[in-house]
Design a protein around this motif. Structure first.
Motif, mmCIF file in Angstrom:
data_model
loop_
_atom_site.group_PDB
_atom_site.id
_atom_site.type_symbol
_atom_site.label_atom_id
_atom_site.label_comp_id
_atom_site.label_asym_id
_atom_site.label_seq_id
_atom_site.Cartn_x
_atom_site.Cartn_y
_atom_site.Cartn_z
ATOM 1 N N SER A 163 -15.861 -5.626 -8.192
ATOM 2 C CA SER A 163 -16.850 -5.895 -7.147
ATOM 3 C C SER A 163 -17.192 -7.378 -7.182
ATOM 4 O O SER A 163 -17.063 -8.019 -8.244
ATOM 5 C CB SER A 163 -18.123 -5.066 -7.379
ATOM 6 N N ARG A 176 -7.649 -6.884 13.677
ATOM 7 C CA ARG A 176 -8.484 -7.384 12.590
ATOM 8 C C ARG A 176 -9.146 -8.721 12.917
ATOM 9 O O ARG A 176 -10.264 -8.979 12.483
ATOM 10 C CB ARG A 176 -7.647 -7.564 11.303
ATOM 11 N N HIS A 181 -5.872 -5.483 4.113
ATOM 12 C CA HIS A 181 -5.838 -4.557 2.982
ATOM 13 C C HIS A 181 -7.015 -3.587 3.012
ATOM 14 O O HIS A 181 -6.863 -2.394 2.705
ATOM 15 C CB HIS A 181 -5.845 -5.361 1.682
ATOM 16 N N THR A 182 -8.205 -4.083 3.373
ATOM 17 C CA THR A 182 -9.419 -3.261 3.391
ATOM 18 C C THR A 182 -9.721 -2.689 4.773
ATOM 19 O O THR A 182 -10.713 -1.991 4.937
ATOM 20 C CB THR A 182 -10.621 -4.091 2.926
ATOM 21 N N GLN A 183 -8.865 -3.021 5.775
ATOM 22 C CA GLN A 183 -9.071 -2.580 7.156
ATOM 23 C C GLN A 183 -10.438 -3.018 7.689
ATOM 24 O O GLN A 183 -11.109 -2.298 8.422
ATOM 25 C CB GLN A 183 -8.907 -1.068 7.279
ATOM 26 N N SER A 184 -10.837 -4.212 7.315
ATOM 27 C CA SER A 184 -12.132 -4.736 7.732
ATOM 28 C C SER A 184 -12.130 -5.078 9.220
ATOM 29 O O SER A 184 -11.139 -5.578 9.758
ATOM 30 C CB SER A 184 -12.459 -5.998 6.928
ATOM 31 N N TYR A 234 -6.686 -9.895 2.753
ATOM 32 C CA TYR A 234 -7.706 -8.961 2.267
ATOM 33 C C TYR A 234 -8.307 -8.149 3.418
ATOM 34 O O TYR A 234 -8.626 -6.971 3.243
ATOM 35 C CB TYR A 234 -8.798 -9.737 1.531
ATOM 36 N N THR A 245 -15.966 -12.061 1.001
ATOM 37 C CA THR A 245 -15.794 -11.188 -0.160
ATOM 38 C C THR A 245 -14.518 -11.530 -0.918
ATOM 39 O O THR A 245 -14.503 -11.605 -2.152
ATOM 40 C CB THR A 245 -15.741 -9.715 0.290
ATOM 41 N N GLN A 300 0.816 -1.212 0.000
ATOM 42 C CA GLN A 300 0.000 0.000 0.000
ATOM 43 C C GLN A 300 0.852 1.266 0.000
ATOM 44 O O GLN A 300 0.316 2.372 0.020
ATOM 45 C CB GLN A 300 -0.931 0.004 1.226
ATOM 46 N N PHE A 345 -4.021 -8.634 -5.596
ATOM 47 C CA PHE A 345 -4.513 -7.269 -5.469
ATOM 48 C C PHE A 345 -4.531 -6.546 -6.811
ATOM 49 O O PHE A 345 -5.369 -5.676 -7.046
ATOM 50 C CB PHE A 345 -3.694 -6.499 -4.434
ATOM 51 N N SER A 374 -15.089 -10.292 5.466
ATOM 52 C CA SER A 374 -13.966 -9.978 4.590
ATOM 53 C C SER A 374 -13.501 -11.221 3.836
ATOM 54 O O SER A 374 -13.234 -11.168 2.630
ATOM 55 C CB SER A 374 -12.813 -9.404 5.415
ATOM 56 N N ASP A 384 -8.271 -5.315 -8.503
ATOM 57 C CA ASP A 384 -8.320 -3.855 -8.446
ATOM 58 C C ASP A 384 -9.524 -3.325 -9.230
ATOM 59 O O ASP A 384 -9.667 -3.577 -10.420
ATOM 60 C CB ASP A 384 -7.030 -3.267 -9.006
#
Length: 323
Positions: free
Chosen positions: A275, A109, A174-177, A171, A186, A88, A268, A183, A272
């Protein structure tokens, strides 16, 4: 890899420590067996040494079985966390601070080690289902012998995707879920809709990783066999086992994080701007009961903020749990 040297050093310490434990406990067990076998004839003594060594090896394996959650939590997931930060474009500290940062991130997380372990085991089951779906689609091709060929391909792919579960865990970071089950669900759908490219990457990395592991094993056979001769009743077979253990340690400490770093970049980049595809979600719902479990776990996920989370993190977590 070079920027995560503290974790490479940690992995080396952990996995070579495990290898040393196997060698020492096997040697101690063989020595005890050899001593007890002295009460009988030479054949009995050799057998007692063998079973003593096997008992020492088995005891070590049993202890490590109960430590596997901790190793996944502290070593693998922590290393993934700093890799994601680097991908990132973030700056990460060096030395012990890097490990502390990664531990806090993983705790924030996933919570406890057993939660991360359960997610990892569930994800592995779904990944196997994705591999099966890819094989099923290929089986529709009207080519003679394609089913037999795909059985071989699937056997190889099951070996190749052994590290993809760690990419799925990444993931969430990466998405800060704040809901690791949602997560993972998805991330698996995104993996499924990009499965062909990801499996191709995984297959090449498996060839590289296991090919290098074989080379390392061959190089270690001679010194490992020499070490085995110092143990009572041991011989060439013990040397081969020790070489396998040491080659495994090198693979886990150095080669696996290299493969994970490559897979992270490929994954990633592939997802990118994408959805989750409802069609792939429906396929996974049908193909894997474990995928349905992820939905149930995500809906019921409630966890108190970790002790090291600040007020902002705690508030965000509460909001995430409510949603």
């Amino acid at each position: 890899m070079m920027q995560t040297l503290p974790f490479i050093a940690l992995r080396c310490a952990v996995y070579f420590g495990i290898a040393l434990a196997y060698v020492l406990m096997t040697g101690i067990g063989a020595g005890v067996g050899w001593g007890i076998g002295g009460l009988g004839d030479e054949s009995f003594q050799a057998g007692a040494a063998f079973w003593g060594g096997a008992a020492g090896f088995g005891l070590t394996a049993g202890i490590l079985y109960f430590l596997r959650e901790y190793i996944l939590y502290m070593v693998k997931a922590g290393h993934i966390a700093v890799m994601v930060k680097l991908l990132q474009g973030q700056t990460i500290p060096q030395g012990r601070s890097q490990i502390q940062l990664a531990t806090a991130e993983v705790k924030n997380r996933f919570g406890q080690a057993n939660v991360l372990f359960l997610i990892d085991q569930t994800v592995k089951g779904v990944i196997n289902a994705v591999t099966g779906l890819v094989q099923g689609l290929a089986g529709l091709l009207p080519i003679a012998g394609v089913q037999q060929f795909m059985r071989l391909v699937r056997a190889f792919l099951r070996l190749a995707v052994g590290l993809v579960d760690e990419v799925i865990l990444a993931y969430a970071i990466h998405t800060q879920s704040l809901n690791p089950w949602a997560s993972a669900r998805t991330a698996l759908v995104l993996y499924g809709q990009n499965a062909t490219g990801m499996l191709r990457n995984a297959a090449w990395l498996a060839l590289i990783t296991y090919g290098l592991s074989v080379v390392i094993f061959i190089l270690l056979v001679a010194p490992a066999t020499a070490l085995a001769w110092f143990m009572p009743g041991a011989g060439t077979a013990a040397g081969i086992v020790f070489a396998l253990i040491l080659a495994w340690a090198l693979k886990a400490a150095i080669l696996e994080p290299f493969a994970v770093a490559c897979l992270l970049q490929a994954y990633f980049q592939a997802i990118d701007g994408q959805s989750p595809d409802p069609e792939w979600e429906a396929r996974l719902e049908t193909a894997s009961g474990k995928f349905a479990q992820l939905k149930e776990k995500a809906a019921s996920w409630v966890r108190q903020p970790s002790a090291d989370a600040g007020p902002a993190n705690g508030a965000a977590q509460t909001q995430g749990n409510q949603s």
